[in-house]
Design a protein around this motif. Structure first.
Motif, PDB file in Angstrom:
ATOM      1  N   PHE A  38       1.265  -1.493   0.228  1.00 56.07           N
ATOM      2  CA  PHE A  38      -0.017   0.051   0.475  1.00 56.07           C
ATOM      3  C   PHE A  38       0.853   1.241  -0.729  1.00 56.07           C
ATOM      4  O   PHE A  38       0.763   2.015  -0.960  1.00 56.07           O
ATOM      5  N   PHE A  39       2.259   1.758   1.190  1.00 54.67           N
ATOM      6  CA  PHE A  39       2.484   2.569   1.185  1.00 54.67           C
ATOM      7  C   PHE A  39       3.782   2.442  -0.287  1.00 54.67           C
ATOM      8  O   PHE A  39       3.706   3.108  -0.366  1.00 54.67           O
ATOM      9  N   ARG A  40       4.502   1.421  -0.774  1.00 60.07           N
ATOM     10  CA  ARG A  40       5.129   1.713  -2.077  1.00 60.07           C
ATOM     11  C   ARG A  40       4.559   1.686  -3.533  1.00 60.07           C
ATOM     12  O   ARG A  40       4.952   2.927  -3.831  1.00 60.07           O
ATOM     13  N   GLY A  41       2.380   1.620  -2.920  1.00 62.01           N
ATOM     14  CA  GLY A  41       1.954   1.986  -3.939  1.00 62.01           C
ATOM     15  C   GLY A  41       1.774   3.557  -4.126  1.00 62.01           C
ATOM     16  O   GLY A  41       1.354   4.088  -4.971  1.00 62.01           O
ATOM     17  N   PRO A  54       2.788   0.862  12.825  1.00 59.62           N
ATOM     18  CA  PRO A  54       2.546   2.637  12.130  1.00 59.62           C
ATOM     19  C   PRO A  54       4.020   2.297  11.754  1.00 59.62           C
ATOM     20  O   PRO A  54       4.608   1.857  12.482  1.00 59.62           O
ATOM     21  N   PRO A  55       4.886   2.594  10.621  1.00 62.55           N
ATOM     22  CA  PRO A  55       5.809   2.601   9.720  1.00 62.55           C
ATOM     23  C   PRO A  55       6.655   4.238  10.193  1.00 62.55           C
ATOM     24  O   PRO A  55       6.513   5.285  10.481  1.00 62.55           O
ATOM     25  N   ASN A  56       8.067   3.525  10.080  1.00 63.38           N
ATOM     26  CA  ASN A  56       8.357   4.600  10.855  1.00 63.38           C
ATOM     27  C   ASN A  56       8.896   5.590   9.920  1.00 63.38           C
ATOM     28  O   ASN A  56       9.210   5.521   8.990  1.00 63.38           O
ATOM     29  N   SER A  57      10.221   6.059  10.008  1.00 65.28           N
ATOM     30  CA  SER A  57      10.624   7.388   9.163  1.00 65.28           C
ATOM     31  C   SER A  57      11.853   6.301   8.345  1.00 65.28           C
ATOM     32  O   SER A  57      11.866   6.588   6.965  1.00 65.28           O
ATOM     33  N   GLU A  58      12.747   5.597   8.640  1.00 66.59           N
ATOM     34  CA  GLU A  58      13.416   4.789   8.227  1.00 66.59           C
ATOM     35  C   GLU A  58      12.614   4.107   7.493  1.00 66.59           C
ATOM     36  O   GLU A  58      12.917   3.401   5.970  1.00 66.59           O
ATOM     37  N   ASN A  59      11.236   3.064   7.280  1.00 67.35           N
ATOM     38  CA  ASN A  59      10.815   2.416   7.072  1.00 67.35           C
ATOM     39  C   ASN A  59       9.542   3.026   5.414  1.00 67.35           C
ATOM     40  O   ASN A  59       9.904   2.101   4.336  1.00 67.35           O
ATOM     41  N   LEU A  60      10.398   4.390   5.565  1.00 65.67           N
ATOM     42  CA  LEU A  60       8.503   5.090   4.496  1.00 65.67           C
ATOM     43  C   LEU A  60      10.180   5.526   3.619  1.00 65.67           C
ATOM     44  O   LEU A  60       9.584   5.666   2.544  1.00 65.67           O
ATOM     45  N   GLY A  97      -4.774  -2.712  -3.977  1.00 64.33           N
ATOM     46  CA  GLY A  97      -4.876  -4.301  -3.643  1.00 64.33           C
ATOM     47  C   GLY A  97      -4.304  -4.119  -2.303  1.00 64.33           C
ATOM     48  O   GLY A  97      -4.491  -5.166  -1.465  1.00 64.33           O
ATOM     49  N   GLY A  98      -2.905  -3.527  -2.285  1.00 57.53           N
ATOM     50  CA  GLY A  98      -2.554  -3.633  -0.886  1.00 57.53           C
ATOM     51  C   GLY A  98      -3.091  -3.058   0.258  1.00 57.53           C
ATOM     52  O   GLY A  98      -3.118  -3.792   1.934  1.00 57.53           O
ATOM     53  N   GLY A  99      -3.963  -2.319  -0.422  1.00 57.61           N
ATOM     54  CA  GLY A  99      -5.360  -1.181   0.618  1.00 57.61           C
ATOM     55  C   GLY A  99      -6.017  -2.468   1.338  1.00 57.61           C
ATOM     56  O   GLY A  99      -6.045  -2.684   2.586  1.00 57.61           O
ATOM     57  N   ILE A 100      -6.301  -3.827   0.531  1.00 55.96           N
ATOM     58  CA  ILE A 100      -7.416  -4.467   0.817  1.00 55.96           C
ATOM     59  C   ILE A 100      -6.957  -5.831   1.264  1.00 55.96           C
ATOM     60  O   ILE A 100      -7.180  -6.072   2.187  1.00 55.96           O
ATOM     61  N   ALA A 115       9.573   4.508  -0.485  1.00 61.68           N
ATOM     62  CA  ALA A 115      10.099   5.360  -1.404  1.00 61.68           C
ATOM     63  C   ALA A 115      10.796   4.924  -1.682  1.00 61.68           C
ATOM     64  O   ALA A 115      10.889   5.344  -3.130  1.00 61.68           O
ATOM     65  N   LEU A 116      11.804   5.015  -1.691  1.00 57.70           N
ATOM     66  CA  LEU A 116      12.981   5.095  -2.623  1.00 57.70           C
ATOM     67  C   LEU A 116      12.599   3.019  -3.273  1.00 57.70           C
ATOM     68  O   LEU A 116      13.096   2.606  -4.628  1.00 57.70           O
ATOM     69  N   ALA A 117      11.746   2.654  -2.938  1.00 51.48           N
ATOM     70  CA  ALA A 117      11.882   1.081  -3.389  1.00 51.48           C
ATOM     71  C   ALA A 117      10.308   1.693  -4.830  1.00 51.48           C
ATOM     72  O   ALA A 117      10.758   0.814  -5.739  1.00 51.48           O
ATOM     73  N   ALA A 118       9.513   2.689  -4.106  1.00 52.55           N
ATOM     74  CA  ALA A 118       8.747   2.506  -5.352  1.00 52.55           C
ATOM     75  C   ALA A 118       8.936   3.360  -6.724  1.00 52.55           C
ATOM     76  O   ALA A 118       8.956   3.494  -7.888  1.00 52.55           O
ATOM     77  N   ALA A 119      10.309   4.355  -6.407  1.00 54.93           N
ATOM     78  CA  ALA A 119      10.977   5.075  -7.269  1.00 54.93           C
ATOM     79  C   ALA A 119      11.208   3.785  -7.993  1.00 54.93           C
ATOM     80  O   ALA A 119      11.452   4.043  -9.735  1.00 54.93           O
TER      81      ALA A 119
END
Length: 335
Positions: free
Chosen positions: A59-62, A228-234, A209-212, A238-242
């Motif tokens: 979800f967050f990566r998406g 709750p995702p921390n700043s490192e996870n986010l 799909g990730g949200g579901i 974000a890098l994975a998404a890029a």
């Protein structure tokens, strides 16, 4: 992903301009960029896997990936083609990509990176088999044997029934099956559809799909609830998404240039990339049986691509009248 046609750049009244073919070398170079992007994306995913649920990761990566694609669509003036997102083929492709990503993320969470990537190398073999079974494409006995050898390689890594069997390896196998289905569906995408629209639609469907999945895991499958995702996870997501976004886009470009069978063979560079990442970050070293499976899968995959190219050349020569002997032309059915 084979989407375009091999003709000149002709504008279409209904969609994006047709795409030119710049040849094998260009396609191979772009494929290397896409393979590196996909490998780096999965490395960041694995780094987050111990902290978040699979649905949350997807979800967050998406969300990050969708924002990145929208920015590029606006910059490249592709927003005018967004009506193409409603194409059923694109939506169905997005669903298959979502399930493939889910299986891959679960496998990455519980398996060494190299092991997951070794199983994923079977995607071209699965696509070849599926094309023969469901699309009626002719696959000769040699390529069927190569598919069988690749399947044995997968079994050597998954090891069903043995003490070292990891049940999560089945998620990697599921990712292969959905990815092969995605590739077959991709062949049906019309050449005038913008590659950025294809990428955007895939990201949106994956995010939904990730949200579901995250909701399902929150209410039914998790004792920890929402994490709750921390700043490192986010940052990692974000890098994975890029990297995922650029990987999706550049693999589309790669498959539009040169011969598909030639360019596709360079997907296998992802295996040494995964081995390097796995060793440097987690200290993973595959055991002998895993190495055996890797060799079988890579060997059978490269052989299959070689045979497909040879068959294509034989058929092309026959159609052009270069092959006079009907026995020689008939070899295409055996190959």
């Amino acid at each position: 992903m084979a989407i375009g046609q091999k003709n000149g750049a002709v504008s279409s009244a209904k969609g994006a301009p047709q795409r030119d073919d710049r040849g094998n070398l260009y396609g191979i170079l772009v494929m290397q960029v896409s393979v590196f992007c996909f490998g780096t994306n999965d490395t960041f995913n694995k780094l987050v896997g111990d902290s978040l649920m699979t649905g949350q990761m997807l979800f967050f990566r998406g969300i990050f990936a969708t924002i990145i694609v929208l920015i590029f669509c606006a910059f490249l003036r592709q927003l005018r083609y967004m009506h193409q997102c409603a194409d059923p083929i694109l939506l169905l492709r997005g669903v298959c990509e979502t399930f493939s990503a889910m299986g891959c993320l679960v496998a990455l969470k519980y398996m060494p990176l190299a092991n997951v990537y070794a199983v994923l190398q079977a995607i071209p073999l699965a696509t070849t088999a599926a094309a023969a079974l469901f699309l009626g494409e002719t696959v000769g006995i040699r390529r069927w044997l190569a598919v069988l050898v690749g399947f044995i390689g997968v079994l050597a890594i998954v090891r069903p029934g043995l003490e070292s069997f990891n049940v999560f390896s089945l998620f990697a196998v599921g990712a292969v099956l959905f990815a092969a289905t995605r590739d077959l569906i991709t062949r049906q995408i019309k050449p005038h559809i913008s590659l950025w629209v294809v990428t955007f639609t895939t990201m949106v469907v994956s995010t939904i799909g990730g949200g579901i999945l995250a909701l399902i895991q929150y209410y039914f499958a998790s004792d920890t609830g929402w994490i709750p995702p921390n700043s490192e996870n986010l940052l990692y997501l974000a890098l994975a998404a890029a990297f995922l976004t650029f990987g999706q886009y550049y693999v589309s470009i790669a498959m539009q240039n040169g011969e598909v069978s030639v360019v596709s063979s360079f997907r296998y560079v992802s295996m040494p990339i995964a081995l390097i990442y796995g060793y440097l970050i987690w200290g993973d070293i595959p055991d002998m049986l895993t190495w055996f499976g890797i060799i079988l899968i890579l060997g059978s995959g490269i052989y299959t691509i070689h045979r497909e190219r040879k068959v294509a050349l034989m058929r092309r020569g026959n159609e052009n009248g270069e092959v006079k002997d009907h026995l020689i032309a008939a070899r295409a059915e055996f190959e």
